[in-house]
Write an enzyme that holds these catalytic residues in place. Structure first.
Site, PDB file in Angstrom:
ATOM      1  N   LYS B  97       0.885  -1.168   0.000  1.00  0.00           N
ATOM      2  CA  LYS B  97       0.000   0.000   0.000  1.00  0.00           C
ATOM      3  C   LYS B  97       0.915   1.208   0.000  1.00  0.00           C
ATOM      4  O   LYS B  97       1.580   1.507   0.987  1.00  0.00           O
ATOM      5  CB  LYS B  97      -0.907   0.021   1.237  1.00  0.00           C
ATOM      6  CG  LYS B  97      -1.682   1.325   1.354  1.00  0.00           C
ATOM      7  CD  LYS B  97      -2.542   1.429   2.589  1.00  0.00           C
ATOM      8  CE  LYS B  97      -2.967   2.882   2.787  1.00  0.00           C
ATOM      9  NZ  LYS B  97      -3.872   3.058   3.934  1.00  0.00           N
ATOM     10  N   GLY B 158      -8.153   9.224   8.864  1.00  0.00           N
ATOM     11  CA  GLY B 158      -8.490   9.277  10.282  1.00  0.00           C
ATOM     12  C   GLY B 158      -9.548  10.305  10.643  1.00  0.00           C
ATOM     13  O   GLY B 158      -9.859  10.483  11.815  1.00  0.00           O
ATOM     14  N   ALA B 184      -9.541   5.625   3.282  1.00  0.00           N
ATOM     15  CA  ALA B 184      -9.484   6.809   4.150  1.00  0.00           C
ATOM     16  C   ALA B 184     -10.769   7.621   4.127  1.00  0.00           C
ATOM     17  O   ALA B 184     -11.352   7.862   3.076  1.00  0.00           O
ATOM     18  CB  ALA B 184      -8.311   7.723   3.800  1.00  0.00           C
ATOM     19  N   ASN B 206      -9.757   1.768   8.847  1.00  0.00           N
ATOM     20  CA  ASN B 206      -9.078   1.407  10.090  1.00  0.00           C
ATOM     21  C   ASN B 206      -9.751   2.099  11.284  1.00  0.00           C
ATOM     22  O   ASN B 206     -10.397   1.471  12.114  1.00  0.00           O
ATOM     23  CB  ASN B 206      -7.596   1.785   9.999  1.00  0.00           C
ATOM     24  CG  ASN B 206      -6.752   1.293  11.170  1.00  0.00           C
ATOM     25  OD1 ASN B 206      -5.567   1.059  11.026  1.00  0.00           O
ATOM     26  ND2 ASN B 206      -7.311   1.090  12.358  1.00  0.00           N
ATOM     27  N   THR B 207      -9.616   3.442  11.312  1.00  0.00           N
ATOM     28  CA  THR B 207     -10.035   4.179  12.506  1.00  0.00           C
ATOM     29  C   THR B 207     -11.524   4.031  12.796  1.00  0.00           C
ATOM     30  O   THR B 207     -11.921   3.998  13.968  1.00  0.00           O
ATOM     31  CB  THR B 207      -9.670   5.670  12.348  1.00  0.00           C
ATOM     32  OG1 THR B 207      -8.337   5.756  11.829  1.00  0.00           O
ATOM     33  CG2 THR B 207      -9.710   6.383  13.675  1.00  0.00           C
TER      34      THR B 207
END
Lengths: 70, 256
Positions: B97, B158, B184, B206-207
């Site tokens: 990535k 994030g 993202a 992710n977050t």
């Protein structure tokens, strides 16, 4: 900086190991260790060359591994 | 019915890629990975601690999922290429990535450096998945250079702001010769569903999971949202109308 020192992960230390493999072994990293990679002076140093690669004063070594990331 | 995603010859049943950072603890991370159904988890490459032993993430994750190392934090093509080479050596995978950041506060990609690094890594045999702007031109250039997929951002990394320019994402999806992975910005399940409805092949987040009040539950919600969005995209939504259109028949109304 003393005459015989190297940088390991950005930290100066006395040059005590004869080879990259020896330095890694001193930190508990065996040649077969999973998930570890090394760069010497800004270039990848493949695992198979750890033993044959000596260290000289002023060398800069990066030892990395995967951690949590996004 | 199989609806597999294929990137660089590898098949995925799950269209959700999940990050491994920022969970309350390791067990929650492992449980979240399991609940999400993901088959590909991202990791970062960092200096080992010289102060003592710590458990290896590779050993923790074992063979549960395939790992996708990233070049997070790299500011130049040179740094990113070396990080990719190190990750290939450490993890024995050519998948990367690719992140090349042009602004530490915004974590926005540096397009010039990203293109340069993509070209270099593709030529070196890497399977390159670049994190990039939601810009159809940049995405096309990356695909032309041989990127295995393109991963436009929905919003700042994030931020959880969702998909700020859905029209751009939809356009990228409609034109891209390689799979588009929304990377993202996802904040909650509806954002992930939306990404898939817009035509994305997969979602990377992710977050949104790791910082949810209940990460494991959110991981399951993301799994369902990605599947629902994918289903809706395949089904083809109804046209949007400006005025009401009765659902019930107009014939046979009483009193007429």
């Amino acid at each position: 900086m003393s005459a015989a020192s190297i940088r390991v992960n950005g930290r100066e230390e006395p040059l005590a190991a004869g080879s990259v493999a020896e330095l890694l072994a001193g930190r508990g990293i065996a040649e077969g260790a999973r998930g570890v990679a090394v760069a010497l002076n800004g270039a990848l140093l493949p695992r198979r060359r750890w033993t044959e690669t000596g260290l000289a004063p002023g060398d800069s070594l990066e030892i990395v591994r995967p951690i949590q990331g996004g | 019915m199989t609806d597999r995603l294929t990137i660089a010859g590898r098949d995925f049943d799950s269209r959700l890629f999940l990050g491994t950072a920022g969970y309350p603890n390791q067990q929650v991370m492992l449980d979240s990975l399991a609940a999400s159904g993901t088959e590909l988890a991202t990791v970062a490459i960092r200096r080992i601690s010289l102060d003592g032993y710590s458990e290896s993430l590779v050993d923790v994750l074992g063979d549960r999922v395939a790992l996708l190392p990233n070049t997070a934090g790299c500011l130049t093509a040179k740094e990113a290429v070396l990080t990719a080479q190190l990750s290939r050596e450490a993890l024995d995978t050519p998948w990367i990535k690719l992140e090349v950041i042009g602004d530490r506060e915004l974590l926005y990609p540096d397009v010039e450096e990203l293109l340069r690094a993509t070209e270099e890594l593709v030529n070196d045999g890497f399977v390159v998945l670049p994190y990039c702007n939601d810009d159809p031109v940049t995405c096309r250039k990356l695909a032309d250079l041989g990127a295995a997929a393109v991963m436009p951002l929905g919003a700042f990394i994030g931020s959880g702001m969702g998909i700020r320019n859905p029209h751009a994402i939809e356009t990228i999806c409609a034109r891209s010769p390689v799979p588009v992975v929304l990377d993202a910005g996802i904040g909650t399940a509806s954002d992930a569903a939306r990404a898939m409805e817009l035509g994305c092949a997969a979602v990377l987040l992710n977050t949104a999971v790791s910082k949810a009040r209940d990460p494991v539950r959110m991981a399951a919600a993301m799994r369902d949202a990605v599947a629902a969005g994918r289903g809706a995209h395949g089904a083809g939504r109804m046209p949007v109308r400006a005025f009401a259109e009765p659902s019930s028949p107009q014939l046979g109304l009483i009193g007429t």
